[in-house]
Design an enzyme around this catalytic site. Structure first.
Site, PDB file in Angstrom:
ATOM      1  N   SER A 100      16.846 -17.959  23.341  1.00  6.71           N
ATOM      2  CA  SER A 100      18.304 -16.380  23.313  1.00  6.71           C
ATOM      3  C   SER A 100      17.189 -14.826  22.696  1.00  6.71           C
ATOM      4  O   SER A 100      16.762 -14.641  22.301  1.00  6.71           O
ATOM      5  CB  SER A 100      18.922 -15.905  22.296  1.00  6.71           C
ATOM      6  OG  SER A 100      20.042 -15.004  23.319  1.00  6.71           O
TER       7      SER A 100
ATOM      8  N   ASN B 140      20.429 -36.616  32.866  1.00 12.14           N
ATOM      9  CA  ASN B 140      20.753 -38.329  33.450  1.00 12.14           C
ATOM     10  C   ASN B 140      19.699 -38.645  34.376  1.00 12.14           C
ATOM     11  O   ASN B 140      18.878 -37.072  35.282  1.00 12.14           O
ATOM     12  CB  ASN B 140      22.079 -39.206  33.333  1.00 12.14           C
ATOM     13  CG  ASN B 140      22.591 -38.258  34.496  1.00 12.14           C
ATOM     14  OD1 ASN B 140      22.151 -38.403  35.747  1.00 12.14           O
ATOM     15  ND2 ASN B 140      23.921 -37.503  34.887  1.00 12.14           N
TER      16      ASN B 140
ATOM     17  N   ARG C 134      11.888 -30.301  43.317  1.00 13.55           N
ATOM     18  CA  ARG C 134      11.339 -29.741  42.545  1.00 13.55           C
ATOM     19  C   ARG C 134       9.243 -30.336  42.583  1.00 13.55           C
ATOM     20  O   ARG C 134       9.127 -29.326  41.978  1.00 13.55           O
ATOM     21  CB  ARG C 134      11.231 -29.262  40.977  1.00 13.55           C
ATOM     22  CG  ARG C 134      12.971 -28.880  41.427  1.00 13.55           C
ATOM     23  CD  ARG C 134      12.735 -27.491  42.193  1.00 13.55           C
ATOM     24  NE  ARG C 134      14.908 -26.962  42.135  1.00 13.55           N
ATOM     25  CZ  ARG C 134      15.234 -25.408  42.007  1.00 13.55           C
ATOM     26  NH1 ARG C 134      13.957 -24.988  43.154  1.00 13.55           N
ATOM     27  NH2 ARG C 134      16.356 -24.847  42.169  1.00 13.55           N
TER      28      ARG C 134
ATOM     29  N   VAL D 223      18.241 -23.907  35.752  1.00 14.39           N
ATOM     30  CA  VAL D 223      19.421 -23.953  35.757  1.00 14.39           C
ATOM     31  C   VAL D 223      20.633 -24.008  36.808  1.00 14.39           C
ATOM     32  O   VAL D 223      21.871 -24.626  36.811  1.00 14.39           O
ATOM     33  CB  VAL D 223      19.974 -22.760  34.605  1.00 14.39           C
ATOM     34  CG1 VAL D 223      19.940 -22.217  33.813  1.00 14.39           C
ATOM     35  CG2 VAL D 223      19.858 -21.557  35.671  1.00 14.39           C
ATOM     36  N   ARG D 224      20.085 -24.343  37.775  1.00 21.40           N
ATOM     37  CA  ARG D 224      20.823 -24.356  39.036  1.00 21.40           C
ATOM     38  C   ARG D 224      21.071 -25.308  38.653  1.00 21.40           C
ATOM     39  O   ARG D 224      22.062 -26.628  40.005  1.00 21.40           O
ATOM     40  CB  ARG D 224      19.459 -23.789  40.591  1.00 21.40           C
ATOM     41  CG  ARG D 224      19.729 -21.954  40.544  1.00 21.40           C
ATOM     42  CD  ARG D 224      21.146 -20.791  40.263  1.00 21.40           C
ATOM     43  NE  ARG D 224      21.645 -21.384  42.090  1.00 21.40           N
ATOM     44  CZ  ARG D 224      21.767 -21.257  42.894  1.00 21.40           C
ATOM     45  NH1 ARG D 224      20.704 -20.893  42.844  1.00 21.40           N
ATOM     46  NH2 ARG D 224      22.096 -21.324  43.653  1.00 21.40           N
ATOM     47  N   HIS D 225      20.559 -26.489  39.134  1.00 18.53           N
ATOM     48  CA  HIS D 225      20.680 -28.405  38.266  1.00 18.53           C
ATOM     49  C   HIS D 225      21.722 -28.357  38.027  1.00 18.53           C
ATOM     50  O   HIS D 225      21.587 -28.239  36.434  1.00 18.53           O
ATOM     51  CB  HIS D 225      19.696 -28.759  38.768  1.00 18.53           C
ATOM     52  CG  HIS D 225      18.884 -28.776  40.069  1.00 18.53           C
ATOM     53  ND1 HIS D 225      18.882 -29.033  40.901  1.00 18.53           N
ATOM     54  CD2 HIS D 225      17.280 -27.766  39.518  1.00 18.53           C
ATOM     55  CE1 HIS D 225      17.787 -28.886  41.752  1.00 18.53           C
ATOM     56  NE2 HIS D 225      17.127 -28.472  40.857  1.00 18.53           N
TER      57      HIS D 225
HETATM   58  C1  LIG Z   1      12.384 -25.155  47.887  1.00 18.97           C
HETATM   59  C2  LIG Z   1      14.327 -24.422  46.745  1.00 18.97           C
HETATM   60  C3  LIG Z   1      14.020 -23.227  47.487  1.00 18.97           C
HETATM   61  C4  LIG Z   1      14.973 -22.509  47.000  1.00 18.97           C
HETATM   62  N1  LIG Z   1      15.242 -21.344  47.341  1.00 18.97           N
HETATM   63  C5  LIG Z   1      16.601 -20.539  46.758  1.00 18.97           C
HETATM   64  C6  LIG Z   1      17.386 -19.407  47.078  1.00 18.97           C
HETATM   65  O1  LIG Z   1      16.806 -18.554  48.039  1.00 18.97           O
HETATM   66  N2  LIG Z   1      18.343 -18.818  46.240  1.00 18.97           N
HETATM   67  C7  LIG Z   1      19.063 -19.611  46.022  1.00 18.97           C
HETATM   68  O2  LIG Z   1      20.560 -19.584  45.317  1.00 18.97           O
HETATM   69  N3  LIG Z   1      18.856 -20.765  45.923  1.00 18.97           N
HETATM   70  C8  LIG Z   1      17.872 -21.614  46.244  1.00 18.97           C
HETATM   71  N4  LIG Z   1      17.061 -22.454  45.809  1.00 18.97           N
HETATM   72  C9  LIG Z   1      18.447 -23.574  44.612  1.00 18.97           C
HETATM   73  C10 LIG Z   1      19.552 -24.567  45.568  1.00 18.97           C
HETATM   74  O3  LIG Z   1      19.950 -23.536  46.498  1.00 18.97           O
HETATM   75  C11 LIG Z   1      20.748 -25.417  44.826  1.00 18.97           C
HETATM   76  O4  LIG Z   1      21.601 -23.930  44.325  1.00 18.97           O
HETATM   77  C12 LIG Z   1      19.820 -25.448  43.480  1.00 18.97           C
HETATM   78  O5  LIG Z   1      18.272 -26.124  44.029  1.00 18.97           O
HETATM   79  C13 LIG Z   1      20.299 -26.961  42.798  1.00 18.97           C
HETATM   80  O6  LIG Z   1      20.395 -28.176  43.676  1.00 18.97           O
HETATM   81  P1  LIG Z   1      21.743 -29.062  44.279  1.00 18.97           P
HETATM   82  O7  LIG Z   1      23.021 -27.823  44.794  1.00 18.97           O
HETATM   83  O8  LIG Z   1      21.761 -29.720  44.944  1.00 18.97           O
HETATM   84  O9  LIG Z   1      22.753 -29.006  42.189  1.00 18.97           O
HETATM   85  P2  LIG Z   1      22.709 -30.529  41.412  1.00 18.97           P
HETATM   86  O10 LIG Z   1      23.546 -29.521  40.348  1.00 18.97           O
HETATM   87  O11 LIG Z   1      20.634 -30.444  41.528  1.00 18.97           O
HETATM   88  O12 LIG Z   1      23.415 -31.191  42.337  1.00 18.97           O
HETATM   89  C14 LIG Z   1      23.105 -32.403  43.058  1.00 18.97           C
HETATM   90  C15 LIG Z   1      24.127 -33.350  43.748  1.00 18.97           C
HETATM   91  O13 LIG Z   1      25.594 -33.185  43.349  1.00 18.97           O
HETATM   92  C16 LIG Z   1      25.874 -32.673  44.504  1.00 18.97           C
HETATM   93  N5  LIG Z   1      27.063 -31.159  43.625  1.00 18.97           N
HETATM   94  C17 LIG Z   1      25.923 -30.012  42.663  1.00 18.97           C
HETATM   95  N6  LIG Z   1      27.158 -30.118  42.014  1.00 18.97           N
HETATM   96  C18 LIG Z   1      27.953 -30.200  43.287  1.00 18.97           C
HETATM   97  C19 LIG Z   1      29.613 -29.381  42.916  1.00 18.97           C
HETATM   98  N7  LIG Z   1      29.720 -27.872  42.306  1.00 18.97           N
HETATM   99  N8  LIG Z   1      30.861 -29.831  44.210  1.00 18.97           N
HETATM  100  C20 LIG Z   1      30.142 -30.583  45.154  1.00 18.97           C
HETATM  101  N9  LIG Z   1      29.245 -31.711  44.832  1.00 18.97           N
HETATM  102  C21 LIG Z   1      28.118 -30.853  43.835  1.00 18.97           C
HETATM  103  C22 LIG Z   1      25.718 -32.115  45.149  1.00 18.97           C
HETATM  104  O14 LIG Z   1      25.740 -33.086  46.208  1.00 18.97           O
HETATM  105  C23 LIG Z   1      23.639 -31.819  45.285  1.00 18.97           C
HETATM  106  O15 LIG Z   1      22.986 -31.995  46.086  1.00 18.97           O
HETATM  107  C24 LIG Z   1      16.433 -23.106  46.123  1.00 18.97           C
HETATM  108  C25 LIG Z   1      15.853 -24.222  45.980  1.00 18.97           C
HETATM  109  C26 LIG Z   1      14.843 -25.086  45.816  1.00 18.97           C
HETATM  110  C27 LIG Z   1      14.535 -26.568  45.871  1.00 18.97           C
END
Ligand SMILES: Cc1cc2nc3c(=O)[nH]c(=O)nc-3n(C[C@H](O)[C@H](O)[C@H](O)COP(=O)(O)OP(=O)(O)OC[C@H]3O[C@@H](n4cnc5c(N)ncnc54)[C@H](O)[C@@H]3O)c2cc1C
Length: 261
Positions: free
Chosen positions: A124, A200, A211, A112-114
């Site tokens: 749920s 998408n 990932r 969900v971080r993506h």
């Molecule tokens: C190996 C690994 C370890 C991790 N460890 C941690 C951890 O310890 N703690 C933690 O909290 N998280 C961790 N994460 C999560 C990481 O920080 C990201 O939140 C997650 O991978 C989502 O990727 P993304 O930021 O590229 O967002 P996505 O939603 O996948 O977005 C893709 C791209 O769109 C752009 N984008 C997206 N949203 C915005 C926005 N609001 N404003 C501007 N540009 C945007 C950016 O260029 C982004 O890279 C980890 C991830 C990985 C792969």
């Protein structure tokens, strides 16, 4: 405790409205292009992405835009150039929906971080009172699998004891929801759950890359192995630049030539 494995099933993808496409093509005077390319490109998602991309410069034929001297005739050549230039926004026109089953809440917390380009519906634990607590045991715990199993059985037993303190038959749905939500606090993060995840193709390419990287967690790599295999098979032009490398734990890393389009 029952053991389980994360499983990815593709359940939906973008579909063309053929009559609408035909009407659009006629209004664009791009019938020649359509009649030549559509029979060679049965993949609806890839076709839509090319159709949308070509609308930007009217690049269905040199006769449509006096600034053009040549166009990329072939879908493979066209989409490879889109990826090489990093014009990823047109990849957002087509999506894929996956059911990701028996994955843990560790996994769902990470996926969900993506946020960009995704839609999520997760089972749920407020509304659904679990009947079975099943888990996937990561290979790193193989040598303590028995103790791990015992720990989960103990949690399950204590959960059932707490659950039995409530007279569920007499409770309203609202009361059940509140108590179910309160009780879930002792359930393990590794408990198997289900999530429907739509993304998408721009997002998919990025999340597959991130990932399946060796630094990502083992379970999400296992899930994205499956996602990558489906995408490479079903959308061969959009994922043609990915190479697959086996990692020591027998999962695979998928690395694109063109990163983060
Ligand atoms: C190996 C690994 C370890 C991790 N460890 C941690 C951890 O310890 N703690 C933690 O909290 N998280 C961790 N994460 C999560 C990481 O920080 C990201 O939140 C997650 O991978 C989502 O990727 P993304 O930021 O590229 O967002 P996505 O939603 O996948 O977005 C893709 C791209 O769109 C752009 N984008 C997206 N949203 C915005 C926005 N609001 N404003 C501007 N540009 C945007 C950016 O260029 C982004 O890279 C980890 C991830 C990985 C792969």
């Amino acid at each position: 405790m029952s053991k389980t494995e994360p499983l990815v099933i593709k359940i939906a993808e973008t579909k063309l409205d053929d009559a609408g496409v035909r009407r659009f093509i006629e209004m664009y005077n791009a019938t020649n292009w359509y009649d030549r390319v559509r029979p060679t490109q049965p993949n609806e998602s890839e076709f839509l992405i090319e159709l949308a991309g070509r609308a930007c410069y009217k690049s269905y034929g040199v006769e449509l835009n006096p600034n053009l001297t040549r166009i990329r005739e072939d879908s493979r050549e066209y989409l490879t150039n889109v990826l090489a230039k990093g014009d990823g926004s047109i990849l957002e026109h087509a999506t894929v929906t996956f059911a990701i089953l028996n994955a843990s809440r560790v996994f769902t917390h990470e996926i969900v971080r993506h946020r960009a380009g995704t839609a999520i519906s997760q089972e749920s634990l407020r509304f659904v009172r679990p009947q079975d607590i099943s888990l996937w045991i990561p290979p790193d715990l193989n040598k303590v699998a028995r103790e791990f199993d015992e720990a989960v059985q103990e949690i399950t037993k204590r959960y059932r004891e707490l659950e039995s303190q409530f007279d569920w038959e007499k409770m309203t749905f609202e009361e059940k929801k509140r108590v179910t939500s309160a009780l879930r606090r002792i359930l393990p993060d590794g408990m198997a759950t289900n999530i429907i995840w739509t993304a998408n193709h721009r997002t998919l390419r990025w999340v597959i890359e991130m990932r399946t990287d060796p630094s990502a967690e083992v379970e999400i790599r296992k899930v994205f192995d499956q996602v990558a295999e489906i995408c490479i098979k079903d959308y061969p032009l959009l994922y043609a630049d990915f190479t697959k490398t086996e990692l020591p734990d027998r999962t695979f890393q998928y690395t694109p030539k063109f990163s983060k389009v």
